[in-house]
Design a protein around this motif. Sequence first.
Motif, short mmCIF file in Angstrom:
data_model
loop_
_atom_site.label_atom_id
_atom_site.label_comp_id
_atom_site.label_asym_id
_atom_site.label_seq_id
_atom_site.Cartn_x
_atom_site.Cartn_y
_atom_site.Cartn_z
N LEU A 183 32.49 15.56 17.68
CA LEU A 183 31.09 15.77 18.08
C LEU A 183 30.36 14.42 18.11
CD1 LEU A 183 29.01 18.08 18.72
CD2 LEU A 183 28.24 17.80 16.35
N LEU B 149 26.74 20.95 23.34
CA LEU B 149 27.51 20.06 22.48
C LEU B 149 28.06 18.89 23.30
CD1 LEU B 149 29.68 22.81 20.70
CD2 LEU B 149 27.50 21.89 19.92
N PRO C 206 23.94 18.80 17.91
CA PRO C 206 23.96 19.95 18.83
C PRO C 206 22.56 20.46 19.12
CG PRO C 206 25.46 20.26 16.95
CD PRO C 206 24.60 19.08 16.64
#
Length: 420
Positions: A409, A346, A413
């Motif tokens: 984020l 991540l 991912p």
Amino acid sequence: MINVGIIGVGTVGTSVVKVLEKNRDIISARAGKEIQVVKGVVRNLEKKRNIDIPLTTDPFEVTDDPNIDIVVELMGGVEEAYEVVQRALKNKKAVVTANKALLAYHRYELQQLAGDIPFEFEASVAGGIPIIKALREGLSANHIDAIRGIMNGTCNYILTKMANEGAEFSAILKEAQELGYAEADPTFDIEGYDAAHKLLILASIAYGIDAKPEDILIEGITKINTLDFEFANEFGYSIKLLTIAKKRGNEVELRVHPTLVPNEQMIAKVDGVMNGVSVIGDVVGETMYYGPGAGGDATASAVVSNIIDIARGGKCSPMLGFKRPLESGMELASKDSILSNYYLRLLVEDRPGILAKIASIFGEYNISIESMLQKPGPDRLAHLLLSTHQCQESEIHKALNEIKQQAFLKEEPAMIRIEV
């Protein structure tokens, strides 16, 4: 005398002709008969092949020739090859094929059509490694608990070079293409489809499972980067594109994907363009098969071994190894029910509270973090490299979907399953 016709005299077909000539003495001694190639089928009659056999562009000149005993199908593809092989079987000719795509889609129809006619396909999985014979004959007393295979040399070469040299995927892929280890269009290999076709063939022999590529989990290696190898090195893993069949009660997981494998396991030690297959039986335990999985000579070795078996009068009926269905009725497990440990990469904002928020989201889905590594990223960002304890596939996807909604984020991912 056994007369052979080869449909598809390319790299492998040419090697078959040369092996039969070069090793004629030992082959005839083992077969008990002379074996000769009497006709070959090519797409281009003008291309030089350095072999001396009659050639044609019409495959039905082989399938319909009453003097030909064994048809060797090396043309590739699915539906055209299916039509040709059907024609050969209807004409009561023994068939040898190296065509994994054909078998991935039509193996059960061909088994029914073949009946007692010899139909052999050792070269369709792992090239020169005799894994079909091992599963169908050598391990036939066993319930097969698991199969784990490295069955695509292109992917294994790329991942090995990335691990050893710290290079990025795109650079190693280009090198593999220049060396001839990867096709000009490598999609079929690097996206996992080639390995998936091979897995389906093995799963039919091990479990009697009739599944198509569309039914199983298939992921390629294109999203793997150098950070993933840093995590692997830190925690004692290798990264491999694995084909996995795993029995759980009356269900079988079938999947192909990049996998973190503990370095001490035998399958983790298969490097470069080589192939390896680990089979775990309930009686014998783990057996391991290693060797070249592609190339003209390795594949020709398997093709010729099948020709010799047929020449001896051998019949393996039915071709997939089951005389009648298993009483337990093995079924394909759904993709969502897969159980695994997971590694996640991540890219997030580098500020307090982020890891706690991620752990909280995982906790909502009963997922616990096992290990974590943080690497600096650009512009006040950080790479979080996490591994989880075992959980269900559906739950990890739910957690990831929620993480994707978070403002902290900064890129999609990445996820790799861990085989422990």
